[in-house]
Scaffold this active site. Structure first.
Site, short mmCIF file in Angstrom:
data_model
loop_
_atom_site.label_atom_id
_atom_site.label_comp_id
_atom_site.label_asym_id
_atom_site.label_seq_id
_atom_site.Cartn_x
_atom_site.Cartn_y
_atom_site.Cartn_z
N GLN A 1 0.84 -1.20 0.00
CA GLN A 1 0.00 0.00 0.00
C GLN A 1 0.88 1.25 0.00
OE1 GLN A 1 -2.48 1.53 3.26
NE2 GLN A 1 -4.23 1.46 1.88
N TYR B 1 -5.89 11.14 3.78
CA TYR B 1 -4.48 11.41 3.47
C TYR B 1 -4.34 12.16 2.14
CZ TYR B 1 -4.05 8.59 7.57
OH TYR B 1 -4.19 8.14 8.86
N GLY C 1 -10.02 -6.54 8.49
CA GLY C 1 -8.96 -5.80 9.16
C GLY C 1 -8.79 -6.33 10.58
N ARG C 2 -9.47 -5.69 11.53
CA ARG C 2 -9.31 -6.07 12.94
C ARG C 2 -9.54 -7.57 13.16
NH1 ARG C 2 -13.38 -1.53 14.83
NH2 ARG C 2 -14.19 -2.20 12.81
N ARG D 1 -7.68 2.68 -3.24
CA ARG D 1 -8.54 2.74 -2.05
C ARG D 1 -9.01 4.16 -1.80
NH1 ARG D 1 -8.29 1.06 4.32
NH2 ARG D 1 -9.65 -0.71 3.96
C1 LIG Z 1 -4.46 -1.19 13.39
C2 LIG Z 1 -5.07 -0.60 12.15
C3 LIG Z 1 -4.27 0.05 11.22
C4 LIG Z 1 -4.79 0.54 10.03
N1 LIG Z 1 -3.95 1.07 9.07
C5 LIG Z 1 -4.42 1.34 7.84
C6 LIG Z 1 -3.53 1.65 6.77
O1 LIG Z 1 -2.29 1.67 6.91
N2 LIG Z 1 -4.07 1.91 5.56
C7 LIG Z 1 -5.43 1.90 5.33
O2 LIG Z 1 -5.87 2.14 4.21
N3 LIG Z 1 -6.29 1.58 6.33
C8 LIG Z 1 -5.82 1.27 7.55
N4 LIG Z 1 -6.70 0.84 8.53
C9 LIG Z 1 -8.14 0.68 8.22
C10 LIG Z 1 -8.46 -0.78 7.86
O3 LIG Z 1 -7.85 -1.17 6.64
C11 LIG Z 1 -9.98 -1.03 7.74
O4 LIG Z 1 -10.50 -0.25 6.69
C12 LIG Z 1 -10.75 -0.69 9.02
O5 LIG Z 1 -10.10 -1.21 10.16
C13 LIG Z 1 -12.18 -1.28 8.97
O6 LIG Z 1 -12.14 -2.68 8.76
P1 LIG Z 1 -12.31 -3.74 9.98
O7 LIG Z 1 -13.61 -3.46 10.64
O8 LIG Z 1 -12.30 -5.09 9.28
O9 LIG Z 1 -11.16 -3.56 10.91
C14 LIG Z 1 -6.19 0.40 9.76
C15 LIG Z 1 -7.00 -0.22 10.71
C16 LIG Z 1 -6.47 -0.75 11.87
C17 LIG Z 1 -7.37 -1.48 12.83
#
Ligand SMILES: Cc1cc2nc3c(=O)[nH]c(=O)nc-3n(C[C@H](O)[C@H](O)[C@H](O)COP(=O)(O)O)c2cc1C
Length: 376
Positions: A104, A176, A320-321, A228
């Site tokens: 990314q 961003y 993600g999480r 994205r």
């Molecule tokens: C620890 C953490 C770090 C994240 N870092 C990024 C990132 O570097 N780039 C990005 O596009 N989204 C980032 N996100 C957002 C996730 O990609 C995702 O869109 C968001 O957590 C919702 O999905 P989930 O409910 O499955 O966690 C991050 C989320 C978490 C929890």
């Protein structure tokens, strides 16, 4: 496997020719754990190895394309050729487990903490601070600097190719730099980069063109390019769903492998700009889903959640999480053990789940972000 979940395990061919073995992707997640020199750390590599066996594709944490784009402490670097061995180490670790590796690529713009960027000077489309308390006012980029950043996205793509990645995801989401150019909140320019919706799309679309050009010149085999974005902003003025439907239409002309709709809740509804209460993801899928594959994300935890998400017609879902809390999610569903999926964390889980210290501290110190429960 319970045959009900078969749809999660259908393979999917991306436009570039990359074949995904199933529909479950690891979402990009920053882990704050890289070395101070910008190289990836052992702890970070172990964290990815633990999570790359079941999912078809891992999208890495974001990596900065220029020094003044570093948005997080412990973010790894991709802004110079010296970083190629470090980038290669991460790509190899992911691919050796069987997942495709997608880097990314990112610039934080006005969201960068000043202490992480050279001279403490943060930059953006215009000299407008973010609305969060204490945000610094950035300096507006010059026309020449904007061209340099576009080239830097291309250079980072070349490094990703040389390091053995299967693709890149352009990070145009979550407030961003790319989003700052698309947003009427942060972009108040009246030159070729701003002034109308059309012109606000110029910078992100130029980044896409540059990345695609570099791929055509340098990639020796199929190479994924994804984009994205966040469909709406809370600020006024700010990106509305109407703006986004125009933008995705333009992105759909770019022959991307996928577009990735960044949401905390897959099922969230539009707030402004359209007269509909249908989920945002469905409106996007309806607008461009026949021209570019759409990836959804946001609070998908169980196998049923993922199945229901795919039933909207969106072909790909990212976790993600959930993949942090249960690295064996895909294997469990594959083996008919979906009832064993862990959807919470306890304070004792760090070692078992192979989570680097800085990420673990961030999770523990941010109440409400992850569902942390008392030990049974
Ligand atoms: C620890 C953490 C770090 C994240 N870092 C990024 C990132 O570097 N780039 C990005 O596009 N989204 C980032 N996100 C957002 C996730 O990609 C995702 O869109 C968001 O957590 C919702 O999905 P989930 O409910 O499955 O966690 C991050 C989320 C978490 C929890």
């Amino acid at each position: 496997m319970n045959s009900k979940y078969q749809a999660l395990f259908e393979s999917f061919a991306l436009r570039s020719g990359i074949q995904l073995k199933n529909r479950i992707i690891m979402a990009p997640m920053t882990n704050f754990s890289s070395n101070p020199d910008g190289t990836v750390s052992d702890a970070e590599v172990e964290y990815y190895i633990r999570r790359s066996k079941g999912v078809s594709m891992v999208i890495t944490a974001c990596t900065y394309v220029t020094r003044n784009g570093k948005g997080f402490s412990g973010e790894f670097a991709a802004d110079s050729d010296e970083m190629i061995p470090s980038l290669r180490r991460l790509a190899t670790a992911i691919k050796d487990q069987g997942a495709k590796a997608v880097l990314q690529i990112f610039h934080g713009g006005r969201m960068c903490p000043p202490d992480l960027v050279p001279g403490g000077e943060i930059v953006s489309a215009s000299a407008v601070a973010a609305e969060q308390e204490g945000s610094a006012v950035p300096r507006a980029l010059t026309d020449q600097e904007i061209e340099e950043i576009i080239r830097a996205f291309g250079e980072t793509t070349r490094r990703a190719i040389e390091a053995g990645y299967d693709g890149v995801e352009i990070h145009g989401a979550n407030g961003y730099l790319l989003q700052q150019f698309f947003s009427p909140h942060s972009n108040r320019r009246d030159d070729r980069w701003g002034g109308s919706l059309e012109k606000r799309m110029t910078f992100p679309l130029r980044v896409v063109d540059e990345v695609k050009k570099v791929v055509a010149e340098h990639a020796k085999g199929p190479f994924v390019v994804g984009y994205r974005f966040s469909p709406e902003e809370p600020e006024t003025p700010g990106i509305t769903m109407a703006d986004t439907l125009v933008f995705v239409n333009a992105l759909a002309d770019k022959e991307l492998d996928y577009i990735h709709v960044s949401l905390m809740d897959f099922w969230s509804q539009p707030k402004r700009g359209v007269d509909s209460t249908r989920p945002r993801i469905e409106l996007i899928q309806e607008r461009v889903g026949n021209r570019v594959p759409v990836m959804g994300v946001g609070s998908i935890h169980t196998a049923d959640d993922a199945l229901k998400a795919l039933q909207t017609g969106v072909p790909l879902v990212a976790l993600g999480r959930e993949i942090i809390m249960d690295p064996d999610w895909v294997e469990k569903v594959e083996q008919g053990r979906e009832t064993e999926i862990e959807t919470t964390l306890t304070k004792d889980d760090q070692t078992r789940l192979v989570i680097p210290d800085p990420l673990w501290q961030a999770i523990m110190n941010t109440p409400g972000w992850f569902p942390v429960v008392e030990n049974a």
